[in-house]
Enzyme design. Structure first.
Site, PDB file in Angstrom:
ATOM      1  N   GLY A 253       0.752  -1.245   0.000  1.00 44.09           N
ATOM      2  CA  GLY A 253       0.000   0.000   0.000  1.00 44.09           C
ATOM      3  C   GLY A 253       0.779   1.290   0.000  1.00 44.09           C
ATOM      4  O   GLY A 253       0.209   2.362  -0.207  1.00 44.09           O
ATOM      5  N   GLU A 290       3.916  -6.727   1.817  1.00 44.64           N
ATOM      6  CA  GLU A 290       3.497  -7.064   0.441  1.00 44.64           C
ATOM      7  C   GLU A 290       3.485  -5.841  -0.471  1.00 44.64           C
ATOM      8  O   GLU A 290       2.449  -5.502  -1.039  1.00 44.64           O
ATOM      9  CB  GLU A 290       2.074  -7.637   0.460  1.00 44.64           C
ATOM     10  CG  GLU A 290       1.872  -8.873   1.262  1.00 44.64           C
ATOM     11  CD  GLU A 290       0.384  -9.276   1.321  1.00 44.64           C
ATOM     12  OE1 GLU A 290      -0.491  -8.487   0.899  1.00 44.64           O
ATOM     13  OE2 GLU A 290       0.114 -10.390   1.788  1.00 44.64           O
ATOM     14  N   PRO A 291       4.598  -5.147  -0.641  1.00 44.61           N
ATOM     15  CA  PRO A 291       4.561  -3.960  -1.506  1.00 44.61           C
ATOM     16  C   PRO A 291       4.439  -4.332  -2.988  1.00 44.61           C
ATOM     17  O   PRO A 291       4.987  -5.343  -3.427  1.00 44.61           O
ATOM     18  CB  PRO A 291       5.912  -3.297  -1.238  1.00 44.61           C
ATOM     19  CG  PRO A 291       6.812  -4.404  -0.800  1.00 44.61           C
ATOM     20  CD  PRO A 291       5.939  -5.407  -0.102  1.00 44.61           C
ATOM     21  N   GLY A 292       3.722  -3.506  -3.713  1.00 45.67           N
ATOM     22  CA  GLY A 292       3.621  -3.684  -5.163  1.00 45.67           C
ATOM     23  C   GLY A 292       4.085  -2.404  -5.842  1.00 45.67           C
ATOM     24  O   GLY A 292       5.224  -2.274  -6.300  1.00 45.67           O
ATOM     25  N   ARG A 293       3.194  -1.405  -5.833  1.00 38.17           N
ATOM     26  CA  ARG A 293       3.444  -0.149  -6.558  1.00 38.17           C
ATOM     27  C   ARG A 293       4.790   0.493  -6.208  1.00 38.17           C
ATOM     28  O   ARG A 293       5.506   0.965  -7.089  1.00 38.17           O
ATOM     29  CB  ARG A 293       2.317   0.835  -6.219  1.00 38.17           C
ATOM     30  CG  ARG A 293       2.378   2.130  -6.991  1.00 38.17           C
ATOM     31  CD  ARG A 293       1.380   3.156  -6.429  1.00 38.17           C
ATOM     32  NE  ARG A 293       0.121   2.603  -6.032  1.00 38.17           N
ATOM     33  CZ  ARG A 293      -0.986   2.625  -6.786  1.00 38.17           C
ATOM     34  NH1 ARG A 293      -0.975   3.199  -7.971  1.00 38.17           N
ATOM     35  NH2 ARG A 293      -2.097   2.091  -6.335  1.00 38.17           N
ATOM     36  N   ARG A 329      -5.362   3.542 -15.924  1.00 36.06           N
ATOM     37  CA  ARG A 329      -5.494   4.253 -14.652  1.00 36.06           C
ATOM     38  C   ARG A 329      -6.169   5.640 -14.775  1.00 36.06           C
ATOM     39  O   ARG A 329      -7.014   5.974 -13.953  1.00 36.06           O
ATOM     40  CB  ARG A 329      -4.128   4.394 -13.945  1.00 36.06           C
ATOM     41  CG  ARG A 329      -3.456   3.042 -13.654  1.00 36.06           C
ATOM     42  CD  ARG A 329      -2.255   3.142 -12.730  1.00 36.06           C
ATOM     43  NE  ARG A 329      -2.663   3.466 -11.391  1.00 36.06           N
ATOM     44  CZ  ARG A 329      -2.573   4.641 -10.829  1.00 36.06           C
ATOM     45  NH1 ARG A 329      -2.014   5.641 -11.506  1.00 36.06           N
ATOM     46  NH2 ARG A 329      -3.008   4.866  -9.626  1.00 36.06           N
ATOM     47  N   CYS A 359     -12.676   4.318 -28.913  1.00 39.11           N
ATOM     48  CA  CYS A 359     -13.964   5.001 -29.085  1.00 39.11           C
ATOM     49  C   CYS A 359     -14.688   5.199 -27.763  1.00 39.11           C
ATOM     50  O   CYS A 359     -15.735   4.591 -27.507  1.00 39.11           O
ATOM     51  CB  CYS A 359     -14.825   4.205 -30.049  1.00 39.11           C
ATOM     52  SG  CYS A 359     -13.971   3.977 -31.595  1.00 39.11           S
ATOM     53  N   GLU A 360     -14.145   6.005 -26.905  1.00 40.96           N
ATOM     54  CA  GLU A 360     -14.732   6.346 -25.599  1.00 40.96           C
ATOM     55  C   GLU A 360     -14.213   7.734 -25.251  1.00 40.96           C
ATOM     56  O   GLU A 360     -13.002   7.980 -25.362  1.00 40.96           O
ATOM     57  CB  GLU A 360     -14.196   5.420 -24.486  1.00 40.96           C
ATOM     58  CG  GLU A 360     -14.403   3.961 -24.673  1.00 40.96           C
ATOM     59  CD  GLU A 360     -15.567   3.407 -23.854  1.00 40.96           C
ATOM     60  OE1 GLU A 360     -16.134   4.166 -23.037  1.00 40.96           O
ATOM     61  OE2 GLU A 360     -15.890   2.250 -24.052  1.00 40.96           O
ATOM     62  N   TYR A 387       0.538  -1.397 -12.233  1.00 43.14           N
ATOM     63  CA  TYR A 387      -0.859  -1.383 -12.665  1.00 43.14           C
ATOM     64  C   TYR A 387      -0.999  -0.725 -14.046  1.00 43.14           C
ATOM     65  O   TYR A 387      -1.967  -0.023 -14.312  1.00 43.14           O
ATOM     66  CB  TYR A 387      -1.754  -0.703 -11.608  1.00 43.14           C
ATOM     67  CG  TYR A 387      -1.572  -1.314 -10.231  1.00 43.14           C
ATOM     68  CD1 TYR A 387      -2.019  -2.605  -9.979  1.00 43.14           C
ATOM     69  CD2 TYR A 387      -0.894  -0.638  -9.210  1.00 43.14           C
ATOM     70  CE1 TYR A 387      -1.813  -3.204  -8.737  1.00 43.14           C
ATOM     71  CE2 TYR A 387      -0.696  -1.230  -7.961  1.00 43.14           C
ATOM     72  CZ  TYR A 387      -1.157  -2.505  -7.737  1.00 43.14           C
ATOM     73  OH  TYR A 387      -0.959  -3.093  -6.508  1.00 43.14           O
TER      74      TYR A 387
HETATM   75  N1  LLP Z   1      -1.581  -6.859  -0.808  1.00 39.50           N
HETATM   76  C1  LLP Z   1      -2.894  -6.917  -1.100  1.00 39.50           C
HETATM   77  C2  LLP Z   1      -3.749  -7.853  -0.363  1.00 39.50           C
HETATM   78  C3  LLP Z   1      -3.440  -6.085  -2.101  1.00 39.50           C
HETATM   79  O1  LLP Z   1      -4.729  -6.146  -2.388  1.00 39.50           O
HETATM   80  C4  LLP Z   1      -2.587  -5.192  -2.799  1.00 39.50           C
HETATM   81  C5  LLP Z   1      -3.094  -4.325  -3.860  1.00 39.50           C
HETATM   82  C6  LLP Z   1      -1.212  -5.165  -2.447  1.00 39.50           C
HETATM   83  C7  LLP Z   1      -0.753  -6.007  -1.444  1.00 39.50           C
HETATM   84  C8  LLP Z   1      -0.231  -4.247  -3.114  1.00 39.50           C
HETATM   85  O2  LLP Z   1      -0.544  -2.906  -2.891  1.00 39.50           O
HETATM   86  P1  LLP Z   1       0.447  -1.761  -3.400  1.00 39.50           P
HETATM   87  O3  LLP Z   1       1.709  -1.851  -2.582  1.00 39.50           O
HETATM   88  O4  LLP Z   1       0.709  -1.979  -4.841  1.00 39.50           O
HETATM   89  O5  LLP Z   1      -0.305  -0.519  -3.140  1.00 39.50           O
HETATM   90  N2  LLP Z   1      -5.090  -0.862  -9.759  1.00 39.50           N
HETATM   91  C9  LLP Z   1      -4.923   0.092  -8.688  1.00 39.50           C
HETATM   92  C10 LLP Z   1      -4.270  -0.520  -7.470  1.00 39.50           C
HETATM   93  C11 LLP Z   1      -4.989  -1.740  -6.920  1.00 39.50           C
HETATM   94  C12 LLP Z   1      -4.317  -2.335  -5.722  1.00 39.50           C
HETATM   95  C13 LLP Z   1      -4.910  -3.655  -5.377  1.00 39.50           C
HETATM   96  N3  LLP Z   1      -4.329  -4.317  -4.242  1.00 39.50           N
HETATM   97  C14 LLP Z   1      -4.144   1.296  -9.226  1.00 39.50           C
HETATM   98  O6  LLP Z   1      -3.787   1.308 -10.402  1.00 39.50           O
HETATM   99  O7  LLP Z   1      -3.909   2.268  -8.508  1.00 39.50           O
END
Ligand code: LLP
Length: 432
Positions: A253, A290-293, A329, A359-360, A387
């Site tokens: 997050g 659990e970092p993603g972004r 996004r 076309c949107e 994402y």
């Molecule tokens: N763990 C869980 C359970 C999650 O649902 C998520 C993201 C993460 C970890 C990773 O979160 P992050 O570190 O990436 O914030 N499509 C959206 C973001 C959706 C996030 C979904 N869950 C966007 O483009 O902003």
């Protein structure tokens, strides 16, 4: 602040030198010539530096590991990106059988995988149990019972964690807030203890952990700390009842800067969380992040070419060859991404909406951007590593773009551009 004065995010892998943008050591213009547009470009250096910032904060002054990173691969699940993190020592957070298959395809240790998601099917649960994942994160009582019965059929035990919905406002876009009681995620805070007691009685279930994820693109640490405190209160209560947990998964997050945001940096954020857990006396738990972004967002860009400049009655449009199909996004969350011309030109600037060919009217990538550009020029859409490609679609029968990774002076195609004919190769007309 008007959109035109929004600063650029700080980027490690992409820089402007003498009026030209580069990915590490390679000019974006050359990459466009070689691989075409639209094109996703990732910087290995940027991925690596972001991972190392987390990893450093996960080890204390005596070299003892305080937490483990499980990269949330939903942010960008290209095998080359996953392999890069695997080589750096990462585990993975998965949300589908498809993501499990990707993790296994790169040779990840199943014990480094946590399987989350609000609607896992019996088939996906069986796949995860057969693979031997570290933990399945449970999001409802019904799912807990389904996991127990799938494990019974397979004659195995299921390690589980319960995802707590702490009812904390992450102060982010409503579509990516997940920790409020009105959200579909996790088990309501007041029902968590009861669910653990129920889980402890089930024949095939091993209760191993607890988890929480309150949302994404969080730029303020305080809601995160509120959630951590609430989860730790539950851990303490469970301990009193004789239910000992082995791990604590704090989710992902942490936000990035797309321009105006100033989130805490990775090290500061991780230290704040881990220190809070330690202060509360739970530092002995195996802690999972659990970092993603924050690992991939600013390590990628989307390169696109201007097809047409179209002066309008109320607005000028810059029509490019990327669209909501490549980067969803802006259309979905009205998200802001920095957009820069790849070559600085001494021509008159104008204010444009940057739009795609789909076309949107929702097919826009940037609004009210002042750019000195003309037809045929290249634009780099920044902060597109998270994402971006993973949310791409084939709407309007548009083939998905290629993805490449740059490492210094080297470049690798990590996903070939799709062919139009592949898009309908599995379709059939009715017999005549
Ligand atoms: N763990 C869980 C359970 C999650 O649902 C998520 C993201 C993460 C970890 C990773 O979160 P992050 O570190 O990436 O914030 N499509 C959206 C973001 C959706 C996030 C979904 N869950 C966007 O483009 O902003």
């Amino acid at each position: 602040m008007t959109r035109t004065t929004i600063p650029l995010p700080h980027l490690v892998g992409f820089t402007e030198r003498a009026g030209t943008w580069y990915a590490e050591e390679l000019a974006l213009g050359d990459l466009a010539k070689e691989f075409g547009t639209p094109l996703y470009i990732y910087s290995k250096k940027a991925l690596t530096q972001a991972y190392q910032a987390y990893d450093r904060a996960c080890v204390d002054a005596n070299g003892k590991r305080r937490a483990r990173i499980h990269y949330a691969m939903k942010a960008n699940s290209n095998l080359a990106v996953l392999d890069c993190f695997l080589q750096l020592g990462s585990g993975f957070d998965l949300v589908s059988g498809g993501e499990l298959a990707r993790a296994l395809a790169i040779g990840a240790d199943p014990q480094s995988l946590v399987f989350a998601g609000v609607g896992k099917s019996a088939k996906e649960i069986a796949q995860a149990l057969k693979a031997g994942v570290k933990c399945i994160n449970v999001e409802s009582i019904a799912e807990l019972h389904k996991i127990n019965s799938v494990a019974k059929e397979l004659n195995c035990r299921a390690p589980i964690s319960i995802r707590v919905n702490p009812d904390v406002d992450a102060q982010t876009h409503p579509y990516i807030s997940t920790g409020l009681k009105g959200n579909k995620f996790g088990i309501a805070y007041h029902e968590v203890l009861k669910t653990y007691r129920e889980a402890a009685l089930l024949s095939q279930i091993d209760v191993v952990g607890i988890d929480c994820h309150i949302g994404s693109q969080i730029t303020n640490t305080s809601p995160y700390l509120n959630a951590v405190d609430k989860v730790l209160d539950l851990v303490a209560q469970l301990k009193k009842e004789g239910i000992e947990l082995h791990h604590l998964d704090l989710g992902g997050g942490l936000g990035i800067s797309y321009g105006t945001e100033s989130p805490p940096d990775i090290t500061e954020f991780t230290n704040t969380l881990l220190n809070r857990v330690a202060e509360r006396g739970f530092g002995h738990l195996d802690i999972v992040l659990e970092p993603g972004r924050s690992l991939v967002g600013n390590a990628g860009i989307l390169l696109t070419q201007i097809e047409y400049i179209k002066p309008g009655v109320e607005k000028n449009f810059c029509i490019v060859d990327a669209a909501m199909t490549e980067l969803m996004r802006p259309a979905l969350y009205e998200a802001y991404h920095g957009i820069v011309p790849v070559h600085t030109k001494a021509i008159k600037s104008a204010t444009y909406d940057i739009v795609g060919p789909v076309c949107e009217s929702g097919d826009w990538l940037g609004r009210d951007r002042t750019l000195a550009v003309e037809e045929g020029d290249l634009l780099a859409i920044l902060s597109a590593g998270a994402y971006g490609f993973v949310m791409a679609s084939n709407y309007n029968t548009r083939p998905k773009p290629a993805e490449i990774m740059v490492d210094g002076k080297n470049v690798y195609v990590i996903r070939a551009r799709e062919n139009t004919s592949d898009l309908f190769a599995s379709e059939q007309v009715l017999p005549k």
